[in-house]
Design a protein around this motif. Structure first.
Motif, PDB file in Angstrom:
ATOM      1  N   GLY A 279       2.949   2.691   9.474  1.00 49.61           N
ATOM      2  CA  GLY A 279       2.239   1.412   9.535  1.00 49.61           C
ATOM      3  C   GLY A 279       2.906   0.309   8.713  1.00 49.61           C
ATOM      4  O   GLY A 279       3.039  -0.823   9.167  1.00 49.61           O
ATOM      5  N   ARG A 280       3.308   0.644   7.488  1.00 48.98           N
ATOM      6  CA  ARG A 280       3.899  -0.392   6.635  1.00 48.98           C
ATOM      7  C   ARG A 280       5.257  -0.824   7.166  1.00 48.98           C
ATOM      8  O   ARG A 280       5.595  -2.011   7.167  1.00 48.98           O
ATOM      9  CB  ARG A 280       3.970   0.095   5.192  1.00 48.98           C
ATOM     10  CG  ARG A 280       2.589   0.113   4.532  1.00 48.98           C
ATOM     11  CD  ARG A 280       2.558   0.974   3.303  1.00 48.98           C
ATOM     12  NE  ARG A 280       2.870   2.364   3.631  1.00 48.98           N
ATOM     13  CZ  ARG A 280       3.045   3.327   2.742  1.00 48.98           C
ATOM     14  NH1 ARG A 280       2.961   3.056   1.455  1.00 48.98           N
ATOM     15  NH2 ARG A 280       3.317   4.563   3.128  1.00 48.98           N
ATOM     16  N   GLU A 281       6.041   0.141   7.665  1.00 50.04           N
ATOM     17  CA  GLU A 281       7.334  -0.220   8.260  1.00 50.04           C
ATOM     18  C   GLU A 281       7.124  -1.145   9.463  1.00 50.04           C
ATOM     19  O   GLU A 281       7.813  -2.158   9.615  1.00 50.04           O
ATOM     20  CB  GLU A 281       8.087   1.042   8.723  1.00 50.04           C
ATOM     21  CG  GLU A 281       8.575   1.939   7.594  1.00 50.04           C
ATOM     22  CD  GLU A 281       7.561   3.000   7.195  1.00 50.04           C
ATOM     23  OE1 GLU A 281       6.343   2.732   7.207  1.00 50.04           O
ATOM     24  OE2 GLU A 281       7.983   4.114   6.844  1.00 50.04           O
ATOM     25  N   ILE A 311      -3.895   6.556   1.665  1.00 51.55           N
ATOM     26  CA  ILE A 311      -2.616   7.199   1.322  1.00 51.55           C
ATOM     27  C   ILE A 311      -2.228   6.902  -0.132  1.00 51.55           C
ATOM     28  O   ILE A 311      -2.842   6.063  -0.783  1.00 51.55           O
ATOM     29  CB  ILE A 311      -1.467   6.744   2.258  1.00 51.55           C
ATOM     30  CG1 ILE A 311      -1.373   5.215   2.296  1.00 51.55           C
ATOM     31  CG2 ILE A 311      -1.632   7.339   3.636  1.00 51.55           C
ATOM     32  CD1 ILE A 311      -0.110   4.694   2.965  1.00 51.55           C
ATOM     33  N   CYS A 312      -1.190   7.582  -0.578  1.00 54.36           N
ATOM     34  CA  CYS A 312      -0.608   7.364  -1.920  1.00 54.36           C
ATOM     35  C   CYS A 312      -1.562   7.739  -3.040  1.00 54.36           C
ATOM     36  O   CYS A 312      -1.487   7.182  -4.136  1.00 54.36           O
ATOM     37  CB  CYS A 312      -0.166   5.914  -2.138  1.00 54.36           C
ATOM     38  SG  CYS A 312       1.013   5.308  -0.940  1.00 54.36           S
ATOM     39  N   THR A 313      -2.483   8.676  -2.803  1.00 58.74           N
ATOM     40  CA  THR A 313      -3.409   9.039  -3.869  1.00 58.74           C
ATOM     41  C   THR A 313      -2.939  10.282  -4.625  1.00 58.74           C
ATOM     42  O   THR A 313      -3.437  10.564  -5.705  1.00 58.74           O
ATOM     43  CB  THR A 313      -4.829   9.308  -3.327  1.00 58.74           C
ATOM     44  OG1 THR A 313      -4.721  10.268  -2.277  1.00 58.74           O
ATOM     45  CG2 THR A 313      -5.459   8.050  -2.769  1.00 58.74           C
ATOM     46  N   GLY A 314      -1.952  11.001  -4.089  1.00 65.96           N
ATOM     47  CA  GLY A 314      -1.493  12.212  -4.765  1.00 65.96           C
ATOM     48  C   GLY A 314      -0.164  12.038  -5.487  1.00 65.96           C
ATOM     49  O   GLY A 314       0.280  12.934  -6.197  1.00 65.96           O
ATOM     50  N   GLU A 315       0.462  10.887  -5.307  1.00 68.00           N
ATOM     51  CA  GLU A 315       1.822  10.689  -5.830  1.00 68.00           C
ATOM     52  C   GLU A 315       1.819  10.036  -7.203  1.00 68.00           C
ATOM     53  O   GLU A 315       0.959   9.221  -7.514  1.00 68.00           O
ATOM     54  CB  GLU A 315       2.629   9.807  -4.865  1.00 68.00           C
ATOM     55  CG  GLU A 315       3.068  10.503  -3.590  1.00 68.00           C
ATOM     56  CD  GLU A 315       1.953  10.671  -2.557  1.00 68.00           C
ATOM     57  OE1 GLU A 315       0.852  10.107  -2.757  1.00 68.00           O
ATOM     58  OE2 GLU A 315       2.176  11.383  -1.561  1.00 68.00           O
ATOM     59  N   GLU A 316       2.824  10.376  -8.001  1.00 70.36           N
ATOM     60  CA  GLU A 316       3.086   9.651  -9.247  1.00 70.36           C
ATOM     61  C   GLU A 316       3.662   8.291  -8.872  1.00 70.36           C
ATOM     62  O   GLU A 316       4.231   8.115  -7.790  1.00 70.36           O
ATOM     63  CB  GLU A 316       4.118  10.404 -10.094  1.00 70.36           C
ATOM     64  CG  GLU A 316       3.613  11.674 -10.757  1.00 70.36           C
ATOM     65  CD  GLU A 316       2.614  11.418 -11.887  1.00 70.36           C
ATOM     66  OE1 GLU A 316       2.314  10.244 -12.178  1.00 70.36           O
ATOM     67  OE2 GLU A 316       2.124  12.412 -12.446  1.00 70.36           O
ATOM     68  N   CYS A 323       9.437   6.424  -2.517  1.00 69.91           N
ATOM     69  CA  CYS A 323       9.031   6.552  -1.117  1.00 69.91           C
ATOM     70  C   CYS A 323       9.081   5.188  -0.436  1.00 69.91           C
ATOM     71  O   CYS A 323       9.588   5.047   0.679  1.00 69.91           O
ATOM     72  CB  CYS A 323       7.627   7.154  -1.066  1.00 69.91           C
ATOM     73  SG  CYS A 323       6.896   7.207   0.559  1.00 69.91           S
ATOM     74  N   THR A 324       8.567   4.176  -1.122  1.00 66.66           N
ATOM     75  CA  THR A 324       8.574   2.819  -0.561  1.00 66.66           C
ATOM     76  C   THR A 324      10.001   2.343  -0.311  1.00 66.66           C
ATOM     77  O   THR A 324      10.313   1.825   0.769  1.00 66.66           O
ATOM     78  CB  THR A 324       7.881   1.844  -1.543  1.00 66.66           C
ATOM     79  OG1 THR A 324       6.574   2.330  -1.795  1.00 66.66           O
ATOM     80  CG2 THR A 324       7.798   0.446  -0.966  1.00 66.66           C
ATOM     81  N   GLU A 325      10.861   2.534  -1.330  1.00 68.07           N
ATOM     82  CA  GLU A 325      12.254   2.080  -1.193  1.00 68.07           C
ATOM     83  C   GLU A 325      12.934   2.775  -0.026  1.00 68.07           C
ATOM     84  O   GLU A 325      13.644   2.147   0.769  1.00 68.07           O
ATOM     85  CB  GLU A 325      13.036   2.402  -2.480  1.00 68.07           C
ATOM     86  CG  GLU A 325      12.832   1.363  -3.548  1.00 68.07           C
ATOM     87  CD  GLU A 325      13.659   1.620  -4.796  1.00 68.07           C
ATOM     88  OE1 GLU A 325      13.692   2.792  -5.255  1.00 68.07           O
ATOM     89  OE2 GLU A 325      14.266   0.659  -5.299  1.00 68.07           O
ATOM     90  N   MET A 326      12.687   4.081   0.079  1.00 75.00           N
ATOM     91  CA  MET A 326      13.296   4.868   1.144  1.00 75.00           C
ATOM     92  C   MET A 326      12.797   4.406   2.511  1.00 75.00           C
ATOM     93  O   MET A 326      13.579   4.240   3.450  1.00 75.00           O
ATOM     94  CB  MET A 326      12.951   6.343   0.876  1.00 75.00           C
ATOM     95  CG  MET A 326      13.644   7.359   1.719  1.00 75.00           C
ATOM     96  SD  MET A 326      12.613   7.846   3.086  1.00 75.00           S
ATOM     97  CE  MET A 326      11.228   8.602   2.227  1.00 75.00           C
ATOM     98  N   ARG A 327      11.501   4.151   2.601  1.00 74.83           N
ATOM     99  CA  ARG A 327      10.935   3.706   3.886  1.00 74.83           C
ATOM    100  C   ARG A 327      11.516   2.366   4.313  1.00 74.83           C
ATOM    101  O   ARG A 327      11.797   2.146   5.495  1.00 74.83           O
ATOM    102  CB  ARG A 327       9.407   3.580   3.767  1.00 74.83           C
ATOM    103  CG  ARG A 327       8.683   4.915   3.765  1.00 74.83           C
ATOM    104  CD  ARG A 327       7.215   4.720   3.404  1.00 74.83           C
ATOM    105  NE  ARG A 327       6.506   5.988   3.429  1.00 74.83           N
ATOM    106  CZ  ARG A 327       5.916   6.499   4.508  1.00 74.83           C
ATOM    107  NH1 ARG A 327       5.922   5.831   5.646  1.00 74.83           N
ATOM    108  NH2 ARG A 327       5.306   7.660   4.456  1.00 74.83           N
ATOM    109  N   MET A 328      11.688   1.471   3.343  1.00 77.08           N
ATOM    110  CA  MET A 328      12.228   0.142   3.668  1.00 77.08           C
ATOM    111  C   MET A 328      13.698   0.257   4.058  1.00 77.08           C
ATOM    112  O   MET A 328      14.162  -0.361   5.012  1.00 77.08           O
ATOM    113  CB  MET A 328      12.051  -0.816   2.476  1.00 77.08           C
ATOM    114  CG  MET A 328      10.603  -1.127   2.161  1.00 77.08           C
ATOM    115  SD  MET A 328       9.741  -1.931   3.543  1.00 77.08           S
ATOM    116  CE  MET A 328       8.522  -0.700   3.996  1.00 77.08           C
TER     117      MET A 328
END
Ligand code: 5AD
Ligand code: FES
Length: 348
Positions: A279-281, A311-316, A323-328
């Protein structure tokens, strides 16, 4: 001239053009909308995506918005508040990860009164002088907004939720006033904040008319930022059984908003990422230029439950950032270490 070309050249749309763009099944039209929006975003921001570190201060809220999982009547919601030190620790972590904007968001919680909140803002301002401080704490008095601005806050997010007073009354209890919300937005702007408004896509009782009113409101108010995401039902709320908003419609509205208002700071929201794995991508590809990874302490994340399955509730924080950088990167965009202020003259 096609509807998309007209929208792009004139930065304007009619009620019927809006309905056409939101309902058409013609792939070439949707593709034109998407590519035009992305071209406009590229002209202003290039392939850069701004990142904002989201710190969720409090899951307590005195309001009772019918759509929100943190409404006061939801007795099953888990309530928490971050301490001053929790907040500074989040900022410290975020700064090391490259964040230069901290978004402090929370329910309308009297614990975070002006004294406490001004202390927090001025401490963050002094410790991180090169960072922007964004607040998203709902409706407060003009004096409160002024005091927080004087303490060092730069930006304020307050979604208007709907530009139709009648629709507002269907989403909120009687004690909440549409006029007060609009007055808050104008007060914030007058004080000198960079201001963000916005709305949910597919909220119950939303129509093409209310959406058209939202776009007209944006056109008149000229916000620096616009936050939109799909409505997602939250359990134990009056709207628990209402259908979720549509990802397609949200994407098309992102593109339309980019074309109406080419310089606007437009996030691809967590709600969009919740309803679609990319979705964000997709949001970025339809003209958004901001993402807001979560910087909240991990042990409280799942409790900032404004809607289900967030989403993003289990991650540090570091994982969420990576994850964000990789997705972008995967879609050809670069996250940048900068405040990313609104600049009407900016060109990449
Ligand atoms: N689904 C999607 N967005 C929501 N918000 C609140 N509840 C929901 C929901 N169930 C949005 C509102 C609010 C922002 C913080 O989150 O627009 O302004
Ligand atoms: Fe938060 Fe992927 S962006 S885990």
């Amino acid at each position: 001239m096609t509807v998309v070309d007209k929208l792009r050249n004139e930065h304007d749309i009619s009620r019927y053009e809006l309905e056409m763009l939101l309902t058409t099944n013609e792939a070439s039209c949707i593709e034109a909308l998407k590519s035009s929006a992305r071209e406009e975003a590229n002209k202003v921001y290039g392939n850069k995506v701004f990142i904002r570190g989201l710190i969720e201060l409090s899951s307590h809220c005195k309001n009772d918005c019918l759509y929100c999982g943190l409404r006061r009547s939801n007795s099953t919601a888990v309530r928490y508040r971050l301490s001053d030190d929790d907040i500074y620790y989040c900022c410290e972590t975020g700064y090391k990860l490259g964040f230069r904007t901290f978004v402090m968001q929370g329910g309308e919680d009297g614990w975070f009164d002006d004294k406490r909140m001004c202390r927090i803002v001025s401490t963050v301002r002094n410790r991180f002088p090169d960072c922007a401080i964004t607040l998203s704490l709902g409706e407060r008095s003009r004096e409160s907004y002024q005091a927080l601005f004087d303490a060092g806050a730069n930006r304020y997010l307050l979604r208007h939720e709907t530009a139709s007073p009648e629709h507002y009354a269907q989403l909120h209890p009687a004690e909440m006033s549409w006029q007060n919300r609009i007055d808050c937005l104008y007060a914030l702007k007058e004080i000198g904040y960079q201001v963000g408004c916005g709305f949910m896509v597919g909220s119950p009782y939303q129509t093409f008319d209310t959406l058209y009113a939202d776009l007209q409101f944006i056109r008149n108010f000229q916000p620096h930022m616009v936050g939109i995401g799909p409505f997602i039902s939250a359990h134990d709320t009056p709207f628990a059984n209402m259908p979720n908003g549509s990802v397609q419609t949200t994407l098309r509205l992102l593109a339309i908003i980019r074309l109406l208002h080419p310089h606007v700071l437009l996030p691809a929201t967590t709600a969009l990422g919740t309803l679609h794995p990319q979705g964000r991508e997709l949001g970025i590809q339809f003209g958004a230029n901001v993402v807001m990874p979560n910087l909240s302490p991990r042990d409280h994340r799942k409790d900032y439950a404004i809607y289900d399955n967030k989403i993003c509730t289990g991650e540090e924080s570091a994982e969420c950032m990576a994850c964000t950088e990789m997705r972008m990167k995967r879609i050809g965009y670069e996250t940048v270490v900068s405040r990313g202020d609104f600049n009407p003259n900016y060109e990449a």
